[in-house]
Motif scaffolding. Structure first.
Motif, mmCIF file in Angstrom:
data_model
loop_
_atom_site.group_PDB
_atom_site.id
_atom_site.type_symbol
_atom_site.label_atom_id
_atom_site.label_comp_id
_atom_site.label_asym_id
_atom_site.label_seq_id
_atom_site.Cartn_x
_atom_site.Cartn_y
_atom_site.Cartn_z
ATOM 1 N N HIS A 46 0.867 -1.232 0.062
ATOM 2 C CA HIS A 46 0.033 0.109 0.059
ATOM 3 C C HIS A 46 0.678 1.204 0.120
ATOM 4 N N THR A 47 0.265 2.471 -0.546
ATOM 5 C CA THR A 47 1.034 3.591 -0.472
ATOM 6 C C THR A 47 1.167 4.012 0.943
ATOM 7 N N LEU A 48 0.411 4.042 1.745
ATOM 8 C CA LEU A 48 0.350 4.173 3.028
ATOM 9 C C LEU A 48 0.631 2.911 4.033
ATOM 10 N N GLU A 49 1.471 3.117 4.863
ATOM 11 C CA GLU A 49 1.592 1.984 5.984
ATOM 12 C C GLU A 49 1.074 2.252 7.203
ATOM 13 N N HIS A 50 0.809 1.165 7.690
ATOM 14 C CA HIS A 50 0.094 1.447 9.114
ATOM 15 C C HIS A 50 1.164 2.314 9.989
ATOM 16 N N ASN A 51 2.233 2.228 9.708
ATOM 17 C CA ASN A 51 3.582 2.828 10.506
ATOM 18 C C ASN A 51 3.099 4.453 10.424
ATOM 19 N N ASP A 52 2.658 4.841 9.522
ATOM 20 C CA ASP A 52 2.151 6.165 9.240
ATOM 21 C C ASP A 52 1.369 6.823 10.345
ATOM 22 N N TRP A 53 0.540 5.860 10.888
ATOM 23 C CA TRP A 53 -0.118 6.271 12.139
ATOM 24 C C TRP A 53 0.738 7.217 13.169
ATOM 25 N N PHE A 54 2.076 6.364 13.326
ATOM 26 C CA PHE A 54 3.070 7.337 14.142
ATOM 27 C C PHE A 54 3.264 8.806 13.792
ATOM 28 N N SER A 55 3.172 9.239 12.609
ATOM 29 C CA SER A 55 3.229 10.578 12.177
ATOM 30 C C SER A 55 2.177 11.409 12.871
ATOM 31 N N PHE A 56 0.917 10.808 12.859
ATOM 32 C CA PHE A 56 -0.151 11.508 13.404
ATOM 33 C C PHE A 56 0.152 11.546 14.899
ATOM 34 N N ILE A 57 0.574 10.340 15.548
ATOM 35 C CA ILE A 57 0.706 10.524 17.070
ATOM 36 C C ILE A 57 1.603 11.390 17.239
ATOM 37 N N PHE A 58 2.835 11.448 16.719
ATOM 38 C CA PHE A 58 3.870 12.329 17.067
ATOM 39 C C PHE A 58 3.407 13.756 16.833
ATOM 40 N N ALA A 59 2.595 14.176 15.904
ATOM 41 C CA ALA A 59 2.238 15.582 15.693
ATOM 42 C C ALA A 59 1.539 16.089 16.527
ATOM 43 N N MET A 60 0.532 15.175 17.228
ATOM 44 C CA MET A 60 -0.486 15.666 18.096
ATOM 45 C C MET A 60 0.134 16.481 19.303
ATOM 46 N N PRO A 61 1.364 16.141 20.054
ATOM 47 C CA PRO A 61 1.761 16.710 21.163
ATOM 48 C C PRO A 61 2.318 17.981 20.592
ATOM 49 N N SER A 62 3.045 18.295 19.388
ATOM 50 C CA SER A 62 3.393 19.330 19.048
ATOM 51 C C SER A 62 2.359 20.330 18.802
ATOM 52 N N PHE A 63 1.066 19.926 18.136
ATOM 53 C CA PHE A 63 0.239 20.671 17.822
ATOM 54 C C PHE A 63 -0.436 21.281 19.131
ATOM 55 N N ILE A 64 -0.532 20.469 20.120
ATOM 56 C CA ILE A 64 -1.034 20.906 21.241
ATOM 57 C C ILE A 64 -0.225 21.874 21.898
ATOM 58 N N PHE A 65 1.184 21.918 22.025
ATOM 59 C CA PHE A 65 1.983 22.711 22.442
ATOM 60 C C PHE A 65 1.798 24.160 21.758
ATOM 61 N N ILE A 66 1.849 24.200 20.598
ATOM 62 C CA ILE A 66 1.660 25.337 19.741
ATOM 63 C C ILE A 66 0.399 26.107 19.970
ATOM 64 N N PHE A 67 -0.808 25.364 19.812
ATOM 65 C CA PHE A 67 -2.228 25.740 20.027
ATOM 66 C C PHE A 67 -2.421 26.517 21.486
ATOM 67 N N PHE A 68 -1.923 25.677 22.435
ATOM 68 C CA PHE A 68 -2.155 26.258 23.922
ATOM 69 C C PHE A 68 -1.025 27.346 24.156
ATOM 70 N N GLY A 69 -0.010 27.163 23.557
ATOM 71 C CA GLY A 69 1.160 28.381 23.870
ATOM 72 C C GLY A 69 0.659 29.415 23.183
ATOM 73 N N PHE A 70 -0.179 29.612 22.196
ATOM 74 C CA PHE A 70 -0.547 30.878 21.523
ATOM 75 C C PHE A 70 -1.710 31.343 22.375
ATOM 76 N N MET A 71 -2.589 30.350 22.634
ATOM 77 C CA MET A 71 -3.784 30.723 23.282
ATOM 78 C C MET A 71 -3.581 31.475 24.562
ATOM 79 N N PHE A 72 -2.431 30.938 25.398
ATOM 80 C CA PHE A 72 -2.258 31.689 26.655
ATOM 81 C C PHE A 72 -1.118 32.468 26.602
ATOM 82 N N GLN A 73 -0.702 32.909 25.495
ATOM 83 C CA GLN A 73 0.509 33.610 25.113
ATOM 84 C C GLN A 73 1.630 33.150 25.925
ATOM 85 N N ILE A 74 2.119 31.997 26.023
ATOM 86 C CA ILE A 74 3.287 31.424 26.647
ATOM 87 C C ILE A 74 4.215 30.996 25.588
#
Ligand SMILES: [Zn+2]
Ligand SMILES: [Zn+2]
Length: 157
Positions: A46-74
């Motif tokens: 397949h073009t996509l591997e099951h392994n690609d789920w890890f890209s999403f899993i890893f992207a989540m914490p960075s997204f949360i950091f950026i999102f809440f960082g801007f929200m609370f201006q930290i």
């Protein structure tokens, strides 16, 4: 002054992610989530591997950091989030494009560091099972692979 601190946090997060990636790869991907990582070792048609789920899993914490960082201006939290994101991008470019050629780019790049890094990762892929692998890290390459590379260059002379 603040900018220097943000920059340092960015770098720290980037470097720290290498450690996180190593631990996760060794103990989680080759551990209880082997079912998701397995097809990255054994191959899938397949073009996509099951392994690609890890890209999403890893992207989540960075997204949360950026999102809440801007929200609370930290902004130190934002800087950490961007450091994590930058690591993810570097990982994708080097691992998925340069090494595995999922997009046919940078095929002829020849640079000492990248050649050794690719060899170390290919050796990681030689192991098709969950256990007893090597070279779980990514951007930091163990010295022994440099020695290996040097020797094989001498051999080919
Ligand atoms: Zn692996
Ligand atoms: Zn790989």
């Amino acid at each position: 002054m603040d900018l220097v601190i943000y920059f340092l946090l960015f770098i720290l997060a980037f470097v720290g992610m290498e450690f996180v990636a190593w631990v996760t790869h060794k103990y989680v991907m080759h551990g209880w989530l082997w079912s998701l990582h397995k097809d990255h070792h054994t191959g899938s048609n397949h073009t996509l591997e099951h392994n690609d789920w890890f890209s999403f899993i890893f992207a989540m914490p960075s997204f949360i950091f950026i999102f809440f960082g801007f929200m609370f201006q930290i902004y130190s939290i934002v800087a950490i989030g961007f450091g994590m994101t930058a690591y993810g991008v570097a990982y994708f470019v080097v691992h998925d494009i340069f090494i595995h050629q999922r997009i046919k780019l940078f095929r002829n790049v020849d640079n000492n560091y990248l050649r050794v890094l690719r060899r170390a990762h290919k050796l990681h892929h030689k192991h098709l099972q969950k256990e007893e692998g090597e070279s779980y890290g990514f951007l930091f390459v163990n010295k022994k692979y440099y020695d290996m590379d040097k020797n094989s260059l001498l051999d080919s002379k």
